[in-house]
Design a protein around this motif. Structure first.
Motif, mmCIF file in Angstrom:
data_model
loop_
_atom_site.group_PDB
_atom_site.id
_atom_site.type_symbol
_atom_site.label_atom_id
_atom_site.label_comp_id
_atom_site.label_asym_id
_atom_site.label_seq_id
_atom_site.Cartn_x
_atom_site.Cartn_y
_atom_site.Cartn_z
ATOM 1 N N ALA B 86 26.676 67.820 35.115
ATOM 2 C CA ALA B 86 27.217 67.259 36.359
ATOM 3 C C ALA B 86 28.732 67.447 36.409
ATOM 4 O O ALA B 86 29.281 67.850 37.441
ATOM 5 C CB ALA B 86 26.850 65.785 36.475
ATOM 6 N N LEU B 87 29.415 67.177 35.301
ATOM 7 C CA LEU B 87 30.875 67.344 35.280
ATOM 8 C C LEU B 87 31.243 68.790 35.578
ATOM 9 O O LEU B 87 32.182 69.071 36.334
ATOM 10 C CB LEU B 87 31.449 66.930 33.917
ATOM 11 N N ASP B 88 30.497 69.715 34.988
ATOM 12 C CA ASP B 88 30.780 71.144 35.203
ATOM 13 C C ASP B 88 30.631 71.516 36.670
ATOM 14 O O ASP B 88 31.492 72.179 37.246
ATOM 15 C CB ASP B 88 29.836 72.009 34.359
ATOM 16 N N ILE B 89 29.525 71.071 37.280
ATOM 17 C CA ILE B 89 29.267 71.494 38.668
ATOM 18 C C ILE B 89 30.211 70.777 39.631
ATOM 19 O O ILE B 89 30.524 71.289 40.703
ATOM 20 C CB ILE B 89 27.775 71.285 39.050
ATOM 21 N N LEU B 90 30.709 69.590 39.211
ATOM 22 C CA LEU B 90 31.656 68.857 40.059
ATOM 23 C C LEU B 90 33.105 69.276 39.776
ATOM 24 O O LEU B 90 34.042 68.755 40.363
ATOM 25 C CB LEU B 90 31.493 67.347 39.858
ATOM 26 N N GLY B 91 33.260 70.198 38.835
ATOM 27 C CA GLY B 91 34.592 70.751 38.558
ATOM 28 C C GLY B 91 35.505 69.816 37.781
ATOM 29 O O GLY B 91 36.724 69.945 37.831
ATOM 30 N N LYS B 92 34.924 68.871 37.045
ATOM 31 C CA LYS B 92 35.752 67.965 36.230
ATOM 32 C C LYS B 92 35.780 68.499 34.809
ATOM 33 O O LYS B 92 34.795 68.419 34.086
ATOM 34 C CB LYS B 92 35.167 66.546 36.274
ATOM 35 N N LYS B 93 36.912 69.038 34.422
ATOM 36 C CA LYS B 93 36.949 69.830 33.197
ATOM 37 C C LYS B 93 37.566 69.114 31.997
ATOM 38 O O LYS B 93 37.373 69.532 30.875
ATOM 39 C CB LYS B 93 37.734 71.120 33.455
ATOM 40 N N ASP B 94 38.322 68.059 32.220
ATOM 41 C CA ASP B 94 39.123 67.513 31.111
ATOM 42 C C ASP B 94 38.488 66.288 30.458
ATOM 43 O O ASP B 94 39.177 65.462 29.895
ATOM 44 C CB ASP B 94 40.513 67.146 31.649
ATOM 45 N N ILE B 95 37.190 66.163 30.544
ATOM 46 C CA ILE B 95 36.537 64.948 30.050
ATOM 47 C C ILE B 95 35.719 65.233 28.783
ATOM 48 O O ILE B 95 34.975 66.202 28.717
ATOM 49 C CB ILE B 95 35.643 64.331 31.153
ATOM 50 N N THR B 96 35.909 64.382 27.767
ATOM 51 C CA THR B 96 35.114 64.480 26.542
ATOM 52 C C THR B 96 33.815 63.706 26.751
ATOM 53 O O THR B 96 33.841 62.574 27.243
ATOM 54 C CB THR B 96 35.887 63.860 25.354
ATOM 55 N N VAL B 97 32.706 64.316 26.376
ATOM 56 C CA VAL B 97 31.403 63.649 26.484
ATOM 57 C C VAL B 97 30.969 63.246 25.078
ATOM 58 O O VAL B 97 30.841 64.096 24.200
ATOM 59 C CB VAL B 97 30.372 64.575 27.163
ATOM 60 N N LEU B 98 30.797 61.946 24.894
ATOM 61 C CA LEU B 98 30.590 61.379 23.560
ATOM 62 C C LEU B 98 29.253 60.661 23.459
ATOM 63 O O LEU B 98 28.968 59.763 24.248
ATOM 64 C CB LEU B 98 31.726 60.376 23.270
ATOM 65 N N GLY B 99 28.441 61.035 22.499
ATOM 66 C CA GLY B 99 27.213 60.294 22.203
ATOM 67 C C GLY B 99 27.481 59.354 21.052
ATOM 68 O O GLY B 99 28.152 59.735 20.086
ATOM 69 N N TRP B 100 26.979 58.131 21.158
ATOM 70 C CA TRP B 100 27.232 57.159 20.095
ATOM 71 C C TRP B 100 25.905 56.478 19.773
ATOM 72 O O TRP B 100 25.509 55.542 20.441
ATOM 73 C CB TRP B 100 28.302 56.147 20.541
ATOM 74 N N ALA B 101 25.226 57.004 18.765
ATOM 75 C CA ALA B 101 23.853 56.558 18.499
ATOM 76 C C ALA B 101 23.700 56.133 17.046
ATOM 77 O O ALA B 101 24.402 56.628 16.158
ATOM 78 C CB ALA B 101 22.870 57.683 18.803
ATOM 79 N N GLY B 102 22.770 55.262 16.799
ATOM 80 C CA GLY B 102 22.490 54.822 15.434
ATOM 81 C C GLY B 102 21.646 55.838 14.684
ATOM 82 O O GLY B 102 21.306 56.906 15.203
#
Lengths: 403, 300
Positions: B86-102
């Protein structure tokens, strides 16, 4: 300029997604859905559709991608069938609970075991309690039109929509389909405006643990609803969505000359018997009704398009105003241990609204067994004979089965 | 060489406010705090059913200052793919995507989605904070529970070894895999910095040990000490797998090179009640395995 193409139901669905300018697609292959998503991946890779196609490793992940992408603000699509839909079950609840306007195609197929790739409605009917709107289609043009309408409905009320069509009978059968001009679609369907998104400039945590009680304990919040309030709002939205669904259909009709309603009537005006069915089964029933009319029996067909939210009042009002003594409900699904789901819901609708009619349920075409006009005519005659013999409380009967 | 980084040099801004719902002495909350200092505000996080769901707070209030998506138990990495698409298609490039799982959400129920996301080379940082059992549901055995540990579903101690998840991720061709330990916050901080800046746009996997006072059976004031012990005895070596190549982190390298003395594993095991059924013979066996592993490190 609109153009007419000869398309399978699956390809009609893919063309509708292209017209809707879907932004994120995630899908996992399953028969008979696959050609829909194959064509979409081709649209994306050849630049005909500006979207991301995520080749996920399961249907559960397909729905998860849609949930996460929709939560980030993108218009999303997936498609599946049968066991794939069953695997998504948890995430179907999630999508509806999170109020995400995801649209998916369910290419109806029987659920294993044993393995069976042919059509029945067991897959989508088994998901009726997840909070998704369910629309059933009779032909490929209707698939195309319904997907376009589905986005407009979903994004107005923030509820997910499942567009259901029969495997093979529609998914793999070629029919002429009018593809609407892109500018006209854009006018009908504006870009998606998300209600809330994951945005670092306005950070919010979505789907937090929510108490059963109403919170009074936070200094900045006078009163905040708990889980039941969130679920109550979902139910209220769905129960009051008939206006939106009909308005969208009406606008579509005014713009593109095709309108479907929440159910379609066929030869019902003077009918003594009315067949109630969904999808391609209803189209087949119209042929039976015509032959029966020539034989001197007045039989109408009511083709239900909107199964959830269930239009109980609308159906009961229709039944009340109808001259028919008997409604024959043909289900291609079964709530095991009872009867077809549509039959049960229809009877409850009549009871709630104090409408007295005979309702006879039949099961037909389970697991893709061929449905033909003769069988539907046989059903009508069975009901007619039962009524004539004074048997008003006939139980659901399984037709064309080796007993 | 650059000046040695000290805790006081880290960004002051807190992206997790006080008043989380974590238990007293929780180590993953500490790791999360340092990780977000490294990643900054332009981060979208995603968490499955886990202690970190609870940590974030109860609707409608939260301690987190970054956007976060709660998702179903097995779906974290798939959700990261969705957010990124979604970020890619919306052109938002400067965001880190973080998973935080046990560990349960990573090595057990979430491994399929994680494997798929890694194979798709999803631009994400996926973190497994590993408290070595299903702590949020009351300490049940997971695929990451170590041999000999008591859980409520291994009442006489687990009979099998744990999965080597960093190796599994490296086998996917993930270009940056690292282990970390909240008792070594600067090392942890720098690994997140490196993941964000030097491996931007790629799949990154960081596996963090997360000592858990109620689940492991030690006093809540001992969290840092137990975490340190895990690395100092060699049970939790700190390393990176960069394009598959093993690079030991300084704490562990010092142990290998003898600059600091490696502690006996017995000290680690006997500091926690969960290993009370682990026999001295078993401990000796484990000690030998750790010794052998450190011999192989020497040949690097």
């Amino acid at each position: 300029m609109s153009e007419k193409l000869v398309l399978s139901g699956n390809h009609a669905a893919a063309h509708a997604c292209k017209g809707a300018r879907v932004q994120v697609i995630a899908a996992y292959p399953i028969t008979p859905q696959s050609p829909a998503t194959e064509l979409l991946s081709r649209f994306v890779e050849t630049g005909q559709l500006n979207a991301k196609y995520v080749c996920v490793e399961s249907e559960h992940s397909a729905m998860t991608v849609c949930i996460a992408a929709s939560s980030t603000g993108a218009r999303t699509f997936t498609a599946t069938s049968a066991n794939g839909l069953a695997l998504m079950h948890e995430q179907l609840h999630w999508a509806a609970g999170a109020r995400l306007p995801i649209v998916m195609a369910c290419v109806n197929r029987a659920v294993a075991a044993p393995w069976n790739v042919w059509t029945d409605n067991q897959d989508s009917i088994s998901q009726r309690d997840t909070g998704w709107i369910q629309l059933y289609c009779e032909d490929n043009q209707e698939i195309y039109d319904t997907i376009l309408q589905a986005y407009k409905i979903a994004e107005q009320i923030y509820c997910p929509v499942m567009v259901c069509y029969d495997g093979y009978i529609l998914s793999h059968t070629l029919m002429p389909v009018e593809i609407i001009d892109q500018n006209a679609i854009d006018e009908f369907l504006p870009p998606f405006k998300p209600y809330v998104t994951l945005d670092p400039d306005d950070p919010k945590v979505l789907n937090l643990v929510t108490f059963p009680w109403i919170r009074h304990d936070h200094p900045h919040i006078e009163k905040f609803g708990g889980y039941p309030e969130i679920r109550y709002k979902l139910q209220q939205t769905l129960r009051s969505s008939f206006d939106v669904i009909e308005r969208v259909d009406k606008e579509f009709g005014e713009k593109f000359d095709r309108q479907y309603g929440i159910f379609k009537e066929y030869m019902c005006d003077e009918a003594d018997y009315i067949i109630l069915a969904m999808g391609s089964l209803a189209s087949e029933a119209t042929v039976a009704a015509e032959i029966l009319y020539e034989e001197g029996y007045t039989v109408g067909v009511l083709s239900l398009k909107l199964f959830r939210p269930f239009p109980a009042k609308q159906l009961a009002t229709f039944a009340k105003q109808s001259a028919a003594s008997t409604f024959i409900v043909i289900d291609r699904n079964l709530s095991y241990g009872y009867e077809g789901a549509l039959c049960t819901d229809f009877k409850a609708a009549l009871y709630t609204h104090h409408v007295q009619k005979n309702v006879h349920g039949y099961l037909l075409g389970i697991g893709g067994r061929d449905v033909n006009v003769d069988q539907i005519m046989e059903i009508v005659h069975k009901s007619r004979k039962a009524i004539e013999a004074g048997q008003l409380d006939k139980e659901t009967e399984w037709i064309n089965i080796m007993k | 060489m650059s000046k040695k980084l000290l805790p006081r040099d880290l960004p002051e801004e807190e992206l997790i406010y006080p008043g989380t719902r974590a238990c007293a002495g929780c180590s993953f909350a500490l790791a999360y705090r340092f990780a977000l200092k490294a990643l900054g505000r332009r981060t979208i996080a995603c968490t499955p059913a886990s202690c970190s769901t609870v940590h974030a707070g109860m609707y409608p209030v939260t301690s987190l200052q970054i956007p976060m998506l709660n998702t179903a138990f097995e779906s974290t990495a798939a959700a990261l793919s969705g957010i990124r698409a979604a970020l890619d298609i919306l052109g938002k490039k400067d965001i880190t995507v973080l998973g935080w799982a046990g560990d349960g959400g990573t090595v057990d129920i979430g491994i399929q989605a994680l494997s798929g996301a890694a194979e798709r080379e999803t631009d994400m940082i996926y973190v497994c904070y590993d408290n070595e059992a299903y702590m949020n549901t009351g300490v049940q055995r997971s695929g990451a529970t170590p041999y000999g540990a008591f859980t409520t579903t291994t009442p006489t101690g687990k009979r099998q070894k744990r999965k080597n998840m960093p190796a599994i991720m490296a086998a996917h061709g993930v270009p940056y895999v690292a282990t970390a330990n909240p008792s070594y916050p600067i090392d942890l901080y720098l690994k997140f910095k490196k993941a964000k800046e030097e491996f931007k746009g790629k799949t990154r996997y960081i596996h963090i040990i997360a000592p858990c006072p109620p689940g492991w059976g030690f006093d809540q004031s001992d969290t840092i000490r137990i975490g340190r012990l895990a690395t100092q005895c060699g049970i939790w070596p700190l390393y990176e797998l960069i394009e598959g190549k093993l690079v030991l982190s300084k704490v562990t390298r010092d142990l290998v090179e003898g600059k600091t003395k490696r502690k006996p594993v017995k000290e680690y095991f006997r500091a926690q009640t969960r290993f009370r059924t682990l026999s001295d013979e078993d401990i000796q066996k484990i000690q030998k395995e750790i010794d052998r592993q450190f011999e192989t490190y020497k040949s690097l």
